[in-house]
Structure formats: C-alpha cells, structure tokens
Design a protein around this motif. Structure first.
Motif, PDB file in Angstrom:
ATOM      1  N   CYS A 150     -86.537  31.618 -37.948  1.00 23.15           N
ATOM      2  CA  CYS A 150     -85.565  31.452 -39.034  1.00 23.15           C
ATOM      3  C   CYS A 150     -84.246  32.125 -38.678  1.00 23.15           C
ATOM      4  O   CYS A 150     -83.164  31.603 -38.986  1.00 23.15           O
ATOM      5  N   LEU A 172     -86.452  32.060 -46.532  1.00 28.42           N
ATOM      6  CA  LEU A 172     -86.640  30.678 -46.973  1.00 28.42           C
ATOM      7  C   LEU A 172     -85.546  30.146 -47.910  1.00 28.42           C
ATOM      8  O   LEU A 172     -85.081  29.022 -47.728  1.00 28.42           O
ATOM      9  N   PRO A 173     -85.083  30.914 -48.909  1.00 30.48           N
ATOM     10  CA  PRO A 173     -84.019  30.367 -49.773  1.00 30.48           C
ATOM     11  C   PRO A 173     -82.733  30.049 -49.004  1.00 30.48           C
ATOM     12  O   PRO A 173     -82.045  29.069 -49.324  1.00 30.48           O
ATOM     13  N   VAL A 203     -83.172  26.758 -47.137  1.00 27.62           N
ATOM     14  CA  VAL A 203     -83.060  25.632 -48.068  1.00 27.62           C
ATOM     15  C   VAL A 203     -81.593  25.380 -48.418  1.00 27.62           C
ATOM     16  O   VAL A 203     -81.135  24.230 -48.483  1.00 27.62           O
ATOM     17  N   ARG A 204     -80.826  26.448 -48.633  1.00 26.38           N
ATOM     18  CA  ARG A 204     -79.416  26.313 -48.974  1.00 26.38           C
ATOM     19  C   ARG A 204     -78.639  25.602 -47.859  1.00 26.38           C
ATOM     20  O   ARG A 204     -77.683  24.880 -48.130  1.00 26.38           O
ATOM     21  N   ARG A 244     -85.094  21.984 -45.450  1.00 27.06           N
ATOM     22  CA  ARG A 244     -86.143  21.924 -46.472  1.00 27.06           C
ATOM     23  C   ARG A 244     -87.469  21.716 -45.742  1.00 27.06           C
ATOM     24  O   ARG A 244     -87.881  20.596 -45.462  1.00 27.06           O
ATOM     25  N   TRP A 293     -90.487  21.753 -46.425  1.00 25.23           N
ATOM     26  CA  TRP A 293     -91.605  21.000 -46.995  1.00 25.23           C
ATOM     27  C   TRP A 293     -91.472  19.494 -46.752  1.00 25.23           C
ATOM     28  O   TRP A 293     -92.382  18.742 -47.051  1.00 25.23           O
ATOM     29  N   ARG A 294     -90.319  19.072 -46.236  1.00 23.36           N
ATOM     30  CA  ARG A 294     -90.137  17.645 -45.971  1.00 23.36           C
ATOM     31  C   ARG A 294     -91.133  17.154 -44.934  1.00 23.36           C
ATOM     32  O   ARG A 294     -91.515  17.891 -44.014  1.00 23.36           O
TER      33      ARG A 294
END
Length: 535
Positions: free
Chosen positions: A160, A221-222, A225-226, A230, A232-233
């Motif tokens: 990350c 993680l946030p 996503v920002r 994403r 989970w795609r």
C-alpha cells in the motif's frame, strides 16, 4: 546540482525534498512512540531471558517484512507501477495494484503457514545458542508462532505504501507504525494489570504486535479507496505486468534488505555470547533506526517514485541530478546525527532506558554497541539512496552482487571480532559490511551515470563533517557542564542536559553550515521558509 524550479530536474528535486519532509515528520512521530514502547519493554523485561526471546522471535517477521514487503516487493513494484501509469493509462495501473494486493496476500499466507509449522527449526538457525536453554528456546518458538501472521499485515501495508507513494500520498504509510507502537504499549500495560508473570506479559506483548499490524493495514485502505484503488473490485489474480515485478523482486530480496540481514546475522552470533547480548544490540539498533528511519528511509521513499518517473521517461540526466540532490541531502542530515549520537550515546541510553530491570551496567553495554553501530550510520543511509537508484533503472543484479559480498563480509568480520570485542564486535562488523556494500555500489554507479557531480557531493560532505565536528565539541561541553555524571543524574537533570546539548549543537551546526555555504543547508532553509510563509 540544479534545483531551479523552472526546469523538470529542479521541480523533481523540490518534489523529493517536500516528500522527504512529509515522510520524515511522520516517521519522527512514529520513532517517538517507538522509544516510548522500547522504554516500557526495557522497564518490564530489561535484558533478560524474556527480552532476548521476544527480540529474537520478532526479528523473523521483521526480516520477512523487509524482504517481502518494504524490501523486494515495494521496490520492485514501484518502478513497474510507475511505468504503467506513465506510459499506459491510470485504469490499467489500478488493475495492476489490485492484482498485486490479492496475489501478495496469498503468498504471505503461505509463508506464514510454513513459518508457524517450522518455527522450532527456524529458531535453531536464527538463535542457535538458545538450543542449550530449553525454557528460553520454548518461549522463543511460541512467540515466533504467535507473531508470524504479522507478516501478512505488514507486507500488505508495504505494498500500500508503494502504491500511495506513486500516487503522491506519503503521510499515511509513514505514520502507520505509530499504531503498532501504541498497540504494543497498550497490550503490555493491559496484561500487566492482571499478571506479574514475565512469560504472560511477553505473550501479551506479542499479541500487541498482531493488533498493531491489523491497525496499520486498516489505516491505509481509506486512502487507497480515495485514490481509486477499490480493492474489492473483481480483478484477475494475475496482471501481465506482474511478470516484470516478479523478475525484479526475486533478486531484490537480498539487495534491498542487506542491512536487516546483517542485523539478523548479528542476532544469530550474539545468541552464542553471554545472556543479554541480543538485547544490547537490539536497543542500540533501535537508537540507530531513529535517524536512519527519519532521514535516510524518508529520502529513499521520496526519491524512488521520482527516479522511476525519470527512468520511465528516459531522462538519465535528470536521474543524475535527482540522485545527487538526494545523496547530498541525506549525508548533510545523517552525518551530524551520527556524530551527535556518538558523543551523547551514554546519556541518551541512560535517559531512555535506565529504569526498572534495565540497570546502569546494561546501559553501559548498550551504549558501547551504539558507538560501533553509529560508525556505519552514514553508510547505512547512503546505501538506501544508491540502491533505490539501481532499482529505478530496473537493475537488480548489481545490488544483489554487492549485497552478497556485504553479507559474507559481515559473517566473517562478526566471527573474527565477537571473540575479543563480544557484542561490540558484531555491531562493528555490521557497520564495516555496510561500508563495503556502499563502496561497491558507488563504484558501479559511477560507470553508469557519469552525469552525477561527484566532486560537488564530496565537497558538501567534507563541509558537513567540519560543521559536525564543531557541533560535537559544543554538545559534549554543554552536557558535561549540566550533568557531569550522567549515570547518576536524575531524569529531569539529564533531560535538561541532553536537550541543552542538542539545542546548542544544532545552533552551532546551523551557523557553521551557513558560514561554509553548504548548498543543502540553503535548500532546507528555503523549504522551511516557504512552508512558514504559506502557513
């Protein structure tokens, strides 16, 4: 070294300096909490059996974090991810990031399962001296098994970090270790309320490591996503660019983590020395990690995306300018930090750790180890910048070759020096091995990048050494004037003495840097001035 903001190289240098400042500030916060954590651990466990067992056990997931996380995967991933984002399209880069996260999770899960099962054999290799102490051996194996899943969390955190750094976000990955430190402090405090058993307390500390790893991942993680990642795609497990990452990753395991491997070698050999030797080296290494993490790692983290962008665009002259800027900046900050730690090493160790089970004799032996680690601090720091340059060019062979030589030198030097110098010999061996690694890397880099202004780097370094020598004299005089006997001084007196010594030393260093017209001082002062003006 051109820092003119009107040209691409100048803009890249300013970007590196700003990013290094963000990472350095966040890392400083993390290191402060890290020392609070170490003070708590030292107070509860000192340098006895439980401390040795925990440190030896924690070395293993920590090494794997460097190898599979911050070491090989992150450094191999950033240049490829940058290339896809620069020469391909953003959507394709996002798909690569999601695939990498899924694949890494499966790989680290497999590594963790193997590690849990093979823990007894791993400990016999990492700390062979523990085999003759059944109770110590059993505790170390238990702690290793309990903490091994930490590898999954921290490996994903490292990936990350690489993704966010390329996307221009540096703060969250840098500040994440604060959560690990808070979790460990909270765990040992909570367990200690219910049990006086040293074994129960150290097991609680290991549980805090796992909690800290989960919290660090949750923080990233946030922000992903920002930025559009994403996770989970639905996405394939394998992206075509992962082949390039894999080809770069395998060799970088040794090249990027040579310092950690050398530290692990020191732990292995220290287990053969008297009890407490592993702990002396650990606490000394923790103090070295303060400037190493704040300055060297911050600069290496900041410079890799910039170098990767320039490499992807074929801007070799710009790479030379960026490298020269980064290496000069790191040495300008690391050398005075190294000198300051050397001359104030004993008062600092006493202030941070001398309480509870950590007595005056333990403080003296720890400060002795710190001296020999500090001798190599400049090399530890510079290696990180040089290695990042090779990996930005997607050259993994050179760092692997030099790392192999360095590790071999560390083993031979450690075995030769541990007899007459005990644990101090192991610390000195690590420093000498890092110097060997740096010399070999720089020799090759000079053949590759003739555009680098080595003479200017050398002149700047000599001026920094002179300014640091002046700083050292003032720092020693002030500290001794306020606290003549650091070993018996009270906490407040010692805190005032060290604070005054550091403050006086920094003032003298700044004045000398201005007087000597050190270019890096002008750049740092200009950045601070602009930041204050904006504020």
């Amino acid at each position: 070294m051109n820092s003119d903001p009107s040209n691409p190289a100048g803009r890249e240098n300013r970007r590196v300096t700003r990013a290094a400042g963000v990472v350095g500030a966040a890392t400083l916060l993390s290191r402060v909490f890290g020392y609070v954590r170490d003070m708590v651990v030292a107070s509860f466990f000192g340098a006895g059996m439980a401390a040795d067992a925990f440190i030896a056990a924690f070395r293993i997931p920590n090494l794997l974090r460097r190898l599979f996380g911050e070491g090989s995967l992150s450094i191999a991933f950033v240049p490829v991810f940058t290339d896809v984002m620069v020469n391909g399209d953003r959507e394709e880069g996002i798909r690569l990031a999601i695939s990498a996260m899924k694949l890494l999770f499966l790989v680290l899960l497999g590594v963790t399962l193997v590690g849990v099962v093979a823990a007894p054999w791993i400990i016999r290799v990492v700390a062979p001296g523990f085999s003759h102490l059944p109770e110590k051996m059993a505790l170390t194996v238990t702690l290793t098994r309990l903490m091994f899943p930490y590898v999954i969390f921290i490996g994903l955190v490292a990936l990350c970090m690489g993704i966010l750094n390329v996307l221009g976000h540096f703060a969250a990955p840098a500040v994440a270790p604060v959560l690990l430190n808070l979790a460990m402090i909270g765990a040992i405090a909570a367990v200690s309320r219910f049990s006086d058993s040293e074994t129960v307390r150290v097991l609680g500390l290991a549980g805090g490591v796992l909690l800290g790893g989960a919290l660090q991942l949750a923080l990233q993680l946030p922000f992903l996503v920002r930025h559009g990642v994403r996770f989970w795609r639905r996405s394939g497990l394998w992206h075509p660019a992962m082949r390039r990452v894999g080809l770069l990753m395998l060799p970088t395991i040794f090249g990027a983590a040579v310092y950690q491997i050398n530290i692990l070698v020191g732990t292995l050999l220290a287990s053969l020395l008297p009890e407490g030797s592993v702990s002396y080296l650990y606490y000394a290494d923790r103090l070295v990690q303060f400037p190493l993490g704040i300055f060297a790692q911050a600069a290496a983290t900041a410079v890799l995306p910039s170098l990767s962008r320039q490499a992807a665009g074929g801007d070799h002259a710009g790479m030379g300018d960026t490298f020269g800027h980064a290496i000069s900046l790191v040495l300008f900050i690391t050398i005075p930090a190294m000198v300051g730690l050397i001359v104030l090493r004993y008062p600092i160790v006493v202030l941070l750790f001398k309480r509870g089970a950590f007595d005056a004799w333990t403080a003296r032996l720890t400060s002795d180890a710190l001296l020999y680690y500090c001798l190599g601090l400049w090399a530890f720091s510079a290696v990180r910048i040089v290695v990042s340059t090779f990996y930005a060019m997607q050259d993994t062979r050179t760092p692997v070759k030099t790392a192999t030589i360095s590790i071999a030198a560390n083993i031979l030097l450690g075995m030769a020096l541990m007899g007459p110098m005990k644990h101090c010999g192991l610390a000195l061996a690590t420093s000498l091995a890092s110097m060997i690694n740096l010399v070999l890397l720089v020799y090759v880099l000079r053949q590759r990048m003739g555009a680098i202004r080595w003479r200017r780097i050398g002149v700047s370094t000599l001026k920094t050494l002179a300014a640091s020598a002046m700083m050292a004299g003032v720092a020693v005089w002030v500290c001794r004037a306020v606290a003549p006997d650091a070993g018996s001084a009270g906490v407040i007196r010692l805190l005032v003495a060290i604070g005054a010594a550091i403050g006086g030393g920094v003032a003298v260093f700044a004045a000398a840097a201005w007087l000597f017209k050190i270019a890096e001082w002008q750049k740092v002062a200009g950045l601070v001035k602009r930041s204050l003006t904006r504020s």
